[in-house]
Scaffold this motif. Structure first.
Motif, PDB file in Angstrom:
ATOM      1  N   ASN A  82    -124.823  80.324 -80.935  1.00 24.31           N
ATOM      2  CA  ASN A  82    -126.273  80.273 -81.143  1.00 24.31           C
ATOM      3  C   ASN A  82    -126.562  79.352 -82.321  1.00 24.31           C
ATOM      4  OD1 ASN A  82    -129.002  80.693 -81.654  1.00 24.31           O
ATOM      5  ND2 ASN A  82    -128.921  82.887 -81.233  1.00 24.31           N
ATOM      6  N   ASN A  83    -126.563  78.015 -82.086  1.00 17.99           N
ATOM      7  CA  ASN A  83    -126.873  77.026 -83.125  1.00 17.99           C
ATOM      8  C   ASN A  83    -126.002  77.178 -84.368  1.00 17.99           C
ATOM      9  OD1 ASN A  83    -129.015  75.881 -81.581  1.00 17.99           O
ATOM     10  ND2 ASN A  83    -130.353  77.565 -82.240  1.00 17.99           N
ATOM     11  N   GLY A  84    -124.698  77.246 -84.162  1.00 15.01           N
ATOM     12  CA  GLY A  84    -123.766  77.323 -85.284  1.00 15.01           C
ATOM     13  C   GLY A  84    -123.471  78.728 -85.751  1.00 15.01           C
ATOM     14  N   VAL A  85    -124.163  79.717 -85.189  1.00 13.17           N
ATOM     15  CA  VAL A  85    -123.897  81.126 -85.495  1.00 13.17           C
ATOM     16  C   VAL A  85    -123.300  81.755 -84.240  1.00 13.17           C
ATOM     17  CG1 VAL A  85    -124.895  83.333 -86.195  1.00 13.17           C
ATOM     18  CG2 VAL A  85    -125.831  81.198 -87.115  1.00 13.17           C
ATOM     19  N   TYR A  86    -122.258  82.571 -84.401  1.00  9.54           N
ATOM     20  CA  TYR A  86    -121.539  83.100 -83.256  1.00  9.54           C
ATOM     21  C   TYR A  86    -121.598  84.636 -83.243  1.00  9.54           C
ATOM     22  CZ  TYR A  86    -119.857  78.340 -83.199  1.00  9.54           C
ATOM     23  OH  TYR A  86    -119.801  76.964 -83.167  1.00  9.54           O
ATOM     24  N   LYS A  87    -122.035  85.168 -82.111  1.00  9.68           N
ATOM     25  CA  LYS A  87    -122.160  86.614 -81.950  1.00  9.68           C
ATOM     26  C   LYS A  87    -120.896  87.182 -81.311  1.00  9.68           C
ATOM     27  CE  LYS A  87    -124.917  90.071 -79.425  1.00  9.68           C
ATOM     28  NZ  LYS A  87    -126.040  90.260 -78.479  1.00  9.68           N
ATOM     29  N   LEU A  88    -120.368  88.278 -81.895  1.00  2.00           N
ATOM     30  CA  LEU A  88    -119.206  88.941 -81.333  1.00  2.00           C
ATOM     31  C   LEU A  88    -119.611  89.759 -80.118  1.00  2.00           C
ATOM     32  CD1 LEU A  88    -118.187  88.235 -84.259  1.00  2.00           C
ATOM     33  CD2 LEU A  88    -116.788  90.310 -84.124  1.00  2.00           C
ATOM     34  N   ILE A  89    -118.868  89.598 -79.035  1.00  3.15           N
ATOM     35  CA  ILE A  89    -119.132  90.305 -77.788  1.00  3.15           C
ATOM     36  C   ILE A  89    -118.164  91.491 -77.663  1.00  3.15           C
ATOM     37  CG2 ILE A  89    -119.386  90.035 -75.275  1.00  3.15           C
ATOM     38  CD1 ILE A  89    -121.254  88.285 -76.944  1.00  3.15           C
ATOM     39  N   GLY A 107    -121.853  88.883 -90.733  1.00  5.46           N
ATOM     40  CA  GLY A 107    -123.039  89.673 -91.029  1.00  5.46           C
ATOM     41  C   GLY A 107    -123.694  90.252 -89.801  1.00  5.46           C
ATOM     42  N   SER A 108    -124.724  91.078 -90.031  1.00  2.39           N
ATOM     43  CA  SER A 108    -125.400  91.763 -88.928  1.00  2.39           C
ATOM     44  C   SER A 108    -126.817  91.253 -88.685  1.00  2.39           C
ATOM     45  CB  SER A 108    -125.455  93.274 -89.217  1.00  2.39           C
ATOM     46  OG  SER A 108    -126.171  93.531 -90.414  1.00  2.39           O
ATOM     47  N   SER A 109    -127.310  90.358 -89.563  1.00  2.00           N
ATOM     48  CA  SER A 109    -128.678  89.852 -89.410  1.00  2.00           C
ATOM     49  C   SER A 109    -128.664  88.413 -88.896  1.00  2.00           C
ATOM     50  CB  SER A 109    -129.419  89.906 -90.757  1.00  2.00           C
ATOM     51  OG  SER A 109    -130.663  89.252 -90.667  1.00  2.00           O
ATOM     52  N   LEU A 110    -129.063  88.219 -87.644  1.00  2.00           N
ATOM     53  CA  LEU A 110    -129.143  86.869 -87.077  1.00  2.00           C
ATOM     54  C   LEU A 110    -130.173  86.037 -87.840  1.00  2.00           C
ATOM     55  CD1 LEU A 110    -128.394  84.780 -84.930  1.00  2.00           C
ATOM     56  CD2 LEU A 110    -130.122  85.829 -83.439  1.00  2.00           C
ATOM     57  N   LYS A 111    -131.250  86.667 -88.268  1.00  2.00           N
ATOM     58  CA  LYS A 111    -132.297  85.968 -89.017  1.00  2.00           C
ATOM     59  C   LYS A 111    -131.732  85.356 -90.294  1.00  2.00           C
ATOM     60  CE  LYS A 111    -136.653  86.822 -91.458  1.00  2.00           C
ATOM     61  NZ  LYS A 111    -137.649  87.855 -91.844  1.00  2.00           N
ATOM     62  N   ASP A 112    -130.993  86.153 -91.077  1.00  2.00           N
ATOM     63  CA  ASP A 112    -130.427  85.645 -92.337  1.00  2.00           C
ATOM     64  C   ASP A 112    -129.350  84.605 -92.079  1.00  2.00           C
ATOM     65  OD1 ASP A 112    -132.093  87.258 -93.777  1.00  2.00           O
ATOM     66  OD2 ASP A 112    -130.595  88.798 -94.216  1.00  2.00           O
ATOM     67  N   MET A 113    -128.493  84.844 -91.091  1.00  2.00           N
ATOM     68  CA  MET A 113    -127.411  83.902 -90.794  1.00  2.00           C
ATOM     69  C   MET A 113    -127.977  82.555 -90.344  1.00  2.00           C
ATOM     70  SD  MET A 113    -124.347  85.549 -91.112  1.00  2.00           S
ATOM     71  CE  MET A 113    -123.101  85.315 -89.865  1.00  2.00           C
ATOM     72  N   SER A 114    -129.016  82.584 -89.501  1.00  2.00           N
ATOM     73  CA  SER A 114    -129.624  81.335 -89.031  1.00  2.00           C
ATOM     74  C   SER A 114    -130.294  80.594 -90.177  1.00  2.00           C
ATOM     75  CB  SER A 114    -130.648  81.638 -87.932  1.00  2.00           C
ATOM     76  OG  SER A 114    -130.020  82.223 -86.812  1.00  2.00           O
ATOM     77  N   ALA A 115    -130.947  81.348 -91.086  1.00  2.00           N
ATOM     78  CA  ALA A 115    -131.598  80.725 -92.244  1.00  2.00           C
ATOM     79  C   ALA A 115    -130.575  80.044 -93.136  1.00  2.00           C
ATOM     80  CB  ALA A 115    -132.390  81.775 -93.019  1.00  2.00           C
ATOM     81  N   ILE A 116    -129.427  80.672 -93.317  1.00  2.00           N
ATOM     82  CA  ILE A 116    -128.359  80.075 -94.131  1.00  2.00           C
ATOM     83  C   ILE A 116    -127.838  78.813 -93.446  1.00  2.00           C
ATOM     84  CG2 ILE A 116    -125.990  80.401 -94.943  1.00  2.00           C
ATOM     85  CD1 ILE A 116    -126.690  83.377 -95.358  1.00  2.00           C
ATOM     86  N   GLN A 117    -127.598  78.883 -92.158  1.00  2.00           N
ATOM     87  CA  GLN A 117    -127.066  77.742 -91.414  1.00  2.00           C
ATOM     88  C   GLN A 117    -128.041  76.567 -91.437  1.00  2.00           C
ATOM     89  OE1 GLN A 117    -124.482  75.910 -90.430  1.00  2.00           O
ATOM     90  NE2 GLN A 117    -123.714  77.582 -89.139  1.00  2.00           N
ATOM     91  N   ASN A 118    -129.347  76.844 -91.409  1.00  2.00           N
ATOM     92  CA  ASN A 118    -130.362  75.787 -91.379  1.00  2.00           C
ATOM     93  C   ASN A 118    -130.843  75.376 -92.769  1.00  2.00           C
ATOM     94  OD1 ASN A 118    -130.300  75.865 -88.558  1.00  2.00           O
ATOM     95  ND2 ASN A 118    -131.842  77.496 -88.483  1.00  2.00           N
ATOM     96  N   GLY A 119    -130.263  75.976 -93.813  1.00  2.00           N
ATOM     97  CA  GLY A 119    -130.651  75.634 -95.183  1.00  2.00           C
ATOM     98  C   GLY A 119    -132.013  76.154 -95.575  1.00  2.00           C
ATOM     99  N   LYS A 120    -132.492  77.225 -94.945  1.00  2.00           N
ATOM    100  CA  LYS A 120    -133.828  77.752 -95.216  1.00  2.00           C
ATOM    101  C   LYS A 120    -133.791  79.144 -95.856  1.00  2.00           C
ATOM    102  CE  LYS A 120    -135.983  75.197 -91.422  1.00  2.00           C
ATOM    103  NZ  LYS A 120    -136.775  75.298 -90.158  1.00  2.00           N
ATOM    104  N   PHE A 121    -132.621  79.617 -96.228  1.00  2.00           N
ATOM    105  CA  PHE A 121    -132.523  80.951 -96.827  1.00  2.00           C
ATOM    106  C   PHE A 121    -133.118  80.933 -98.236  1.00  2.00           C
ATOM    107  CE2 PHE A 121    -130.496  84.386 -99.185  1.00  2.00           C
ATOM    108  CZ  PHE A 121    -130.584  85.444 -98.282  1.00  2.00           C
ATOM    109  N   VAL A 122    -133.971  81.908 -98.535  1.00  2.00           N
ATOM    110  CA  VAL A 122    -134.606  82.020 -99.858  1.00  2.00           C
ATOM    111  C   VAL A 122    -133.734  82.915-100.730  1.00  2.00           C
ATOM    112  CG1 VAL A 122    -136.645  82.726-101.140  1.00  2.00           C
ATOM    113  CG2 VAL A 122    -136.889  81.737 -98.850  1.00  2.00           C
ATOM    114  N   SER A 123    -133.143  82.340-101.766  1.00  2.00           N
ATOM    115  CA  SER A 123    -132.245  83.099-102.639  1.00  2.00           C
ATOM    116  C   SER A 123    -132.943  83.517-103.924  1.00  2.00           C
ATOM    117  CB  SER A 123    -131.007  82.271-102.988  1.00  2.00           C
ATOM    118  OG  SER A 123    -131.376  81.112-103.719  1.00  2.00           O
ATOM    119  N   LYS A 124    -132.449  84.606-104.491  1.00  2.00           N
ATOM    120  CA  LYS A 124    -132.947  85.078-105.784  1.00  2.00           C
ATOM    121  C   LYS A 124    -131.884  85.986-106.384  1.00  2.00           C
ATOM    122  CE  LYS A 124    -136.644  87.673-108.069  1.00  2.00           C
ATOM    123  NZ  LYS A 124    -137.871  88.504-107.885  1.00  2.00           N
TER     124      LYS A 124
END
Length: 609
Positions: free
Chosen positions: A471-478, A500-517
């Motif tokens: 899934n766009n550089g993120v891989y789900k375990l079957i 990880g368990s959050s596709l939203k966070d993993m995709s954001a990291i892969q696309n460089g859009k993750f908001v860190s703090k």
């Protein structure tokens, strides 16, 4: 020179202690000492304030019931709460001694708690009173200044029982075998002779046991008298260099000191208890691992936090072996993928795979190369040598460097499938698939790896075998178990493997859009320590649905939410031959005078119905 320094230190400490401080009654051979400083505790919460708490009132009611109305308050008990309470544990030649030293203001007040049977068997010698239990291994002793409880255990008696099945003469066994072959074993002379021999041995053992019990009872009593008098041939614990080093400034409310773990291990688990076929003492050098290892811990109830500080001290050889293992460097990129606003907690581990792999053969050789000639010792030492020759430590560290980070975020309710069983009236059962709602967090696990090519090859195999879904550089375990309450995804970026368990966070990291703090405090704890743990208590309780709490706690959720703060635990890297740790439990800024009062208030709240 060292003996002179120790003597001067002990003298200086002794003159700063009050004449009634009971630490002078603890022998220098004690293996562990626990101390509670009553004066420091009372400065945090007076005895009157404690008595007015629900917990204090409960204890006083129990006291009144136990004394049948003779004692009504904790003050009536006659204890000197401004002094220091001590417990120590000592092992000497197979004898374990547990001793509690309690300071008294009124040596007669506490006798109101004694049963009539205990009063009748009390013996008084001058200003000293005591009684023993029927076995003689427990002593209660007191004078005007101190109340002492001793509980002892005699391993010499236990050792006799381990030889029970080795008591019979070989010729008896041979005759029994011959008789069995003839088919008349239970009517044979050999069987009768065996029974006679068995009864003879039983009577001998019983005679020895009774004699030893009587002897041990007297030994325990004599020891108790020496402790309460503080008269030792080897002097008190204040001459023990390791204990003196643990004292510090003395501002803590409680402290724990445990000495030489090798001695404790060998006496707590004697060789005879382990048999002969697989006895680690015959092929392992226990003293190399545990010799010189001690532990010190101090508890401080500060105004805004409770703190437990620990320090493990090991021998120089073990320190030299362990130090490279904890000499890792945390991946600074981890900080780009953490947002503390959504974080329930984290755990970081800062190891060096290269250091571990280099140290392991030396550690194994040190423990098992005893020169005893035992096959296990020789085999392990040989295996460690071969391992060190075959393993490419630097190459392995590129696959897994040793630094890791686990974050828990966002508690949510999720449907979980599980298997249940239904029974008919004949108790025949069948499997039934059901669903239930569970509150679980999302997680993100990261570790450093420079070998992206290995990751890519594994992913290609997983996709081809339909064990991974791209899934766009993120891989789900079957094909995860049905009971797994979340999906699991993997990916690679910035020399880091993500699980990880959050596709939203993993995709954001892969696309460089993750908001860190991440605050500077958290960054320091993660990067500077060998391991760091953080728990966001308030956020966790606030996000758990009320229905998920036990029924008796549901009406206390608001209280818990407003009175729960962060918990932090840090383990520093090894410096010299010691490793320090610190547990910090923060408390709310309002509503509690200090952290000790905070915990009493929490107990009171839990006692409310």
């Amino acid at each position: 020179m060292k003996k002179f320094v120790i003597a001067v230190s002990a003298f200086c400490i002794s003159i700063t202690l009050s004449a009634q401080d009971l630490i002078t009654k603890v022998p220098s051979t004690a293996s562990a000492v626990v101390s509670i400083k009553g004066k420091n505790v009372l400065e945090l919460m007076s005895l009157e304030e404690f008595s007015n708490s629900k917990f204090g009132s409960f204890l006083e009611k129990e006291l009144m019931d136990e004394s049948k109305g003779k004692l009504e308050t904790l003050e009536d008990l006659g204890l000197d709460y401004t002094n220091t309470f001590h417990y120590f544990f000592e092992m000497n030649d197979g004898v374990y001694t547990n001793c509690f030293l309690i300071p008294l203001k009124d040596g007669k007040a506490f006798t109101a708690l004694l049963r009539n049977s205990e009063i009748k068997k009390t013996i008084t010698e001058g200003n000293l009173s005591y009684f023993q239990n029927y076995r003689g291994d427990e002593v209660t002793m007191w004078n005007e200044d101190v109340l002492m409880f001793i509980v002892s255990s005699d391993n010499k008696v236990k050792e006799e029982s381990y030889s029970y099945y080795n008591d019979y003469q070989s010729e008896v066994a041979v005759e029994a075998v011959d008789a069995t072959e003839e088919g008349n074993y239970y009517n044979s002379d050999a069987y009768k002779k065996e029974q006679e021999e068995r009864e003879k041995k039983r009577l001998e053992r019983e005679e020895k046991r009774l004699a030893r019990t009587k002897e041990f009872s007297q030994e325990v009593l004599e020891k108790a008298k020496k402790i309460i008098a503080g008269t030792y041939a080897n002097k008190s614990i204040l001459t023990n260099k390791s204990y003196l080093k643990s004292l510090g400034k003395g501002k803590e409310e409680a402290s724990v000191w445990i000495n030489d773990f090798a001695t404790i291990y060998e006496q707590a688990i004697p060789s005879y208890m382990l048999g002969n076929s697989f006895n680690p003492y015959s092929f392992m050098n226990i003293d190399k691992l545990y010799g010189g290892l001690s532990l010190m811990a101090k508890l401080n109830f500060n105004e805004d936090e409770a703190v437990i500080k620990t320090e493990y001290t090991m021998n120089n050889e073990m320190a030299a072996l362990y130090k490279p293992m904890y000499n890792g460097k945390i991946n600074k990129s981890f900080a780009k993928y953490i947002n503390e606003d959504t974080m329930l907690g984290y755990m970081s581990l800062n190891l060096s795979t290269e250091g571990v792999l280099k140290a392991y053969p030396n550690l194994a050789s040190s423990l098992f190369d005893t020169g005893s000639g035992e096959t296990i010792s020789e085999s392990v030492a040989l295996g460690a040598k071969v391992f060190s020759l075959l393993i490419d430590e630097e190459g392995a560290s590129k696959i897994l460097r040793g630094d890791m980070f686990l974050a828990l975020t966002n508690l949510t309710e999720k449907q979980v499938t599980y298997t249940d069983y239904e029974y008919d009236e004949d108790f025949n059962y069948k499997e039934v698939e059901k669903t239930k709602t569970e509150t679980v967090p999302d997680f993100m696990f990261m570790f450093t790896s420079e070998e992206q090519e290995i990751f890519n090859r594994l992913v290609r195999i997983g996709v081809k075998e339909k064990q991974l879904e791209a899934n766009n550089g993120v891989y789900k375990l079957i094909d995860l178990p049905k009971s797994t309450p979340f999906n699991i995804y993997v990916m690679y970026k910035d020399n880091t493997v993500f699980l990880g368990s959050s596709l939203k966070d993993m995709s954001a990291i892969q696309n460089g859009k993750f908001v860190s703090k991440l605050s500077s405090t958290h960054k320091k704890n993660i990067t500077k320590n060998a391991s760091s743990v953080f728990v966001n208590g308030k956020k966790i309780i606030a996000e758990i649905p009320v229905e998920s709490f036990p029924r008796e706690l549901r009406n206390k959720v608001d209280f818990l939410t407003s009175n729960t703060e962060d918990i932090k635990f840090n383990f520093q890297k090894i410096k010299g031959n010691s490793m320090k740790g610190e547990l910090i439990w923060e408390i709310p800024s309002e509503g509690h005078k200090n952290s000790f009062v905070y915990f009493i208030n929490i107990i009171d709240a839990m006692m409310d119905k």
